[in-house]
Enzyme design. Sequence first.
Site, PDB file in Angstrom:
ATOM      1  N   GLY A   1       2.042  -0.893 -11.899  1.00  0.00           N
ATOM      2  CA  GLY A   1       3.049  -2.067 -12.240  1.00  0.00           C
ATOM      3  C   GLY A   1       2.295  -3.105 -13.285  1.00  0.00           C
TER       4      GLY A   1
ATOM      5  N   GLN B   1      -9.289  -6.198  -6.075  1.00  0.00           N
ATOM      6  CA  GLN B   1      -8.634  -4.995  -6.062  1.00  0.00           C
ATOM      7  C   GLN B   1      -9.734  -3.903  -5.838  1.00  0.00           C
ATOM      8  OE1 GLN B   1      -5.271  -3.881  -6.053  1.00  0.00           O
ATOM      9  NE2 GLN B   1      -5.336  -6.106  -5.162  1.00  0.00           N
TER      10      GLN B   1
ATOM     11  N   PHE C   1       0.676  -1.159   0.059  1.00  0.00           N
ATOM     12  CA  PHE C   1      -0.035  -0.038   0.033  1.00  0.00           C
ATOM     13  C   PHE C   1       0.693   1.211  -0.046  1.00  0.00           C
ATOM     14  CE2 PHE C   1      -1.915  -3.281   2.589  1.00  0.00           C
ATOM     15  CZ  PHE C   1      -3.176  -3.745   1.647  1.00  0.00           C
TER      16      PHE C   1
ATOM     17  N   GLU D   1      -5.519   1.668  -7.096  1.00  0.00           N
ATOM     18  CA  GLU D   1      -5.839   2.774  -5.972  1.00  0.00           C
ATOM     19  C   GLU D   1      -7.051   3.278  -6.125  1.00  0.00           C
ATOM     20  OE1 GLU D   1      -1.688   4.511  -4.968  1.00  0.00           O
ATOM     21  OE2 GLU D   1      -1.659   3.563  -7.100  1.00  0.00           O
TER      22      GLU D   1
ATOM     23  N   LYS E   1      -4.957   0.168 -17.960  1.00  0.00           N
ATOM     24  CA  LYS E   1      -4.992   1.181 -16.997  1.00  0.00           C
ATOM     25  C   LYS E   1      -4.797   0.705 -15.575  1.00  0.00           C
ATOM     26  CE  LYS E   1      -7.584   4.432 -19.718  1.00  0.00           C
ATOM     27  NZ  LYS E   1      -8.718   5.455 -19.396  1.00  0.00           N
TER      28      LYS E   1
ATOM     29  N   ASN F   1      -7.428  -9.835 -15.504  1.00  0.00           N
ATOM     30  CA  ASN F   1      -8.127 -10.817 -14.952  1.00  0.00           C
ATOM     31  C   ASN F   1      -9.268 -10.424 -14.217  1.00  0.00           C
ATOM     32  OD1 ASN F   1      -8.724 -12.921 -13.149  1.00  0.00           O
ATOM     33  ND2 ASN F   1      -6.539 -13.335 -12.398  1.00  0.00           N
ATOM     34  N   PRO F   2     -10.396 -10.743 -14.309  1.00  0.00           N
ATOM     35  CA  PRO F   2     -11.700 -10.142 -13.729  1.00  0.00           C
ATOM     36  C   PRO F   2     -11.777 -10.496 -12.356  1.00  0.00           C
ATOM     37  CG  PRO F   2     -12.154 -10.818 -15.869  1.00  0.00           C
ATOM     38  CD  PRO F   2     -10.708 -11.260 -15.527  1.00  0.00           C
TER      39      PRO F   2
END
Length: 720
Positions: free
Chosen positions: A514, A604, A246, A670, A666, A597-598
């Site tokens: 990343g 996330q 984080f 966050e 994209k 990756n759904p």
Amino acid sequence: MTTTTRTPASTGAVGSAHTRLEGRDKVTGAARYAGEIPFADLAHGWLVLSTVARGRIRSVEDAPVLAMPGVLTVVHHGNAPRVDTDYVGMLGRPNPVIGLFQHDRVPFSGWPVALVVAETPEQAREAAEALAVRYDEEPHDVGFSAGRTDAYTPESNPMVQAETTKGDVAALLKESAVVVDEEYTTPEEHHHPMEPHAATARWDGGRLDVVDANQGSTWVAGELASLFSLDPASVRVRSEHVGGAFGSKGVGPHQVAAVMATTVLDRPVRVVLTRRQMFSLVGFRSPTAQRIRLGADADGRLHAFDHQAQSLTSTVHEFIESSAVLGRVMYDADAHHTVHRLVRLDVPTPSWMRAPGEAPGSFALESALDELAEKCGVDPITLRVRNEPDAGPVSGLPFSSRNLLACFEEGARRFGWADRDPRPGVRREGRWLLGTGTAAATYPSGVGPSTAAVTAETDGTFTVRINAADIGTGARTAMALVAADTLKVAPDRVRVRIADSDLGPAMIAGGSMGTRSWAWAVTLAADELVKRLALGGAIPPGGITTRSNTAEAVGALEKKERHSFGAQFAEVAVDVTTGEVRVRRLLGIFAAGTIVNPLTARSQFIGGMTWGLSMALHEEAIRDGATGGHVGADLAGYHFAAHADVPHIEADWVDDPVPGDPVGMKGIGEIGVVGVAAAIANAVWHATGERHRDLPIRPDRVLGAADAARRRAERGEPRA
């Protein structure tokens, strides 16, 4: 090697739900983290932190401690190896806190003053607690507030443009039919992953070998090489499994302390931070005091926009919590001004914390937009539609893609927004007042140079090597899917090696950059391998390997405003007798390019939204003005959302093609946090009719607002 790029297809491996490659190892305990990996002859270090907030070290009385059982050494400013902090690293000049034990100054409570190393962790801790350190204490100041006259605007900062100006804000505010001029505050907050920060250092055949929990092995290896004046090739950093980060797991004093100790003792040394030590040593989100001034016509179209954000920094290293950046992307006006101001205090240096800047900034700005909508008598979503910019409000650059309105349209449909009664304080279930709110979200979609290698093995499998960091986001799995998609093979034929600085430089896992950065490099290397394999011939015993380096391509990338966008919706219930706020429902709809990756992407988003809920209702670190330290520096005293606080959360996305983009992806790590606190605060207003401009929205504040409202009503005054 060609730098021709392609966008991974939306069908095939990329875009299909896939469980984590390392998932079984993690749930069975087979995956070992930095503090668990065994080493022969391992010694253990324990940091000793200052108990004063400002002053000088008069003495470190280590003789009695050195006589204690198992103690091997005590490292402090009087005997520590000298290091070089006068270099420019990946993120600019390093925070002096990593220049451990170089002088006798103490700039804040919790500053490292010594390291005790012993045969066992228990011996090291007992000795560290017995070590007497004498200080010449000096007056300190840790008080942050909006009214400080010593706040300053940074002249230059490598990470954030401090101020932007367009037009005459003051003049257009005077001419505006409707004006919002309010102040908002957010408290100090901390990012505490479940896995504490840990590092083990040893010298192995003339090379420094560090096993660590970090967000980028390339980054840490480079900083350690510079700090200790080593040949970069002589430093190796590995970080295979990381239990959350984080923004907190960069270069820190625990790694430096471990390297110092292994250099002194010539044996492996491990340093693990305690939870309490993490409150001082791994960064935090600065408190903010923000003033928003909006001037609009009667229909809510903005003419003047002003966002002034104040945060704190330490006396040893400047850091900006960039809360005013959101408006530079989201809303245009004829006159547009944003500025960051800092107050230097005797506290640790703040740092990046998930959605830095955007998280607290969105609370202020999206609350102010809701207030403007209320004053104009316009639906909050309609207001945002009317202020949708065609290009970057400050930069003037085109957007790579901007599907924010699609997020609001889909979110409003799913949430049932059209059935909402806009009047505040009219919906009730027994003692609960009910309300709904919304807010916009955005976060930059950057990219950094990376290298990668892909090997076609003789057994028909493929090995991907890239120095990515999997901090719990599913990076291994994402890279396997990207490679499989490009190679046109099943994902189970792809192995992935990551998190080793020997694999070559790659972007850190930070700034939501990343996956986008690593995928570009993996795609290029895999593309080249496909071409090589198309030539035919047998694969030699060592396989066929192709490599990529995106540095040149990243530098040539067309300048655009590249961001993910989203719309957050919240439903709350407020207990009028206790002041308790319960979030009953959260919905987030996002536009984030190609979703790799759904399964992990939704995780996330939901994780970020949960953190936004925690930010809205719970999180608040308190400093003791007398000592300069924290009150309740642990996960009992620092409150955050527990399972019982988290309602049903829905997260989904709209199609968001990015024409001409090299990877079409994209960042998503966050943006889930951004806008949630504002949506909840706006929902609390809708439930109660009272605005909350200070986070967290605690029960005492809810009751206090209700009491103030009753007093205003008795005096015949309008709502706040």
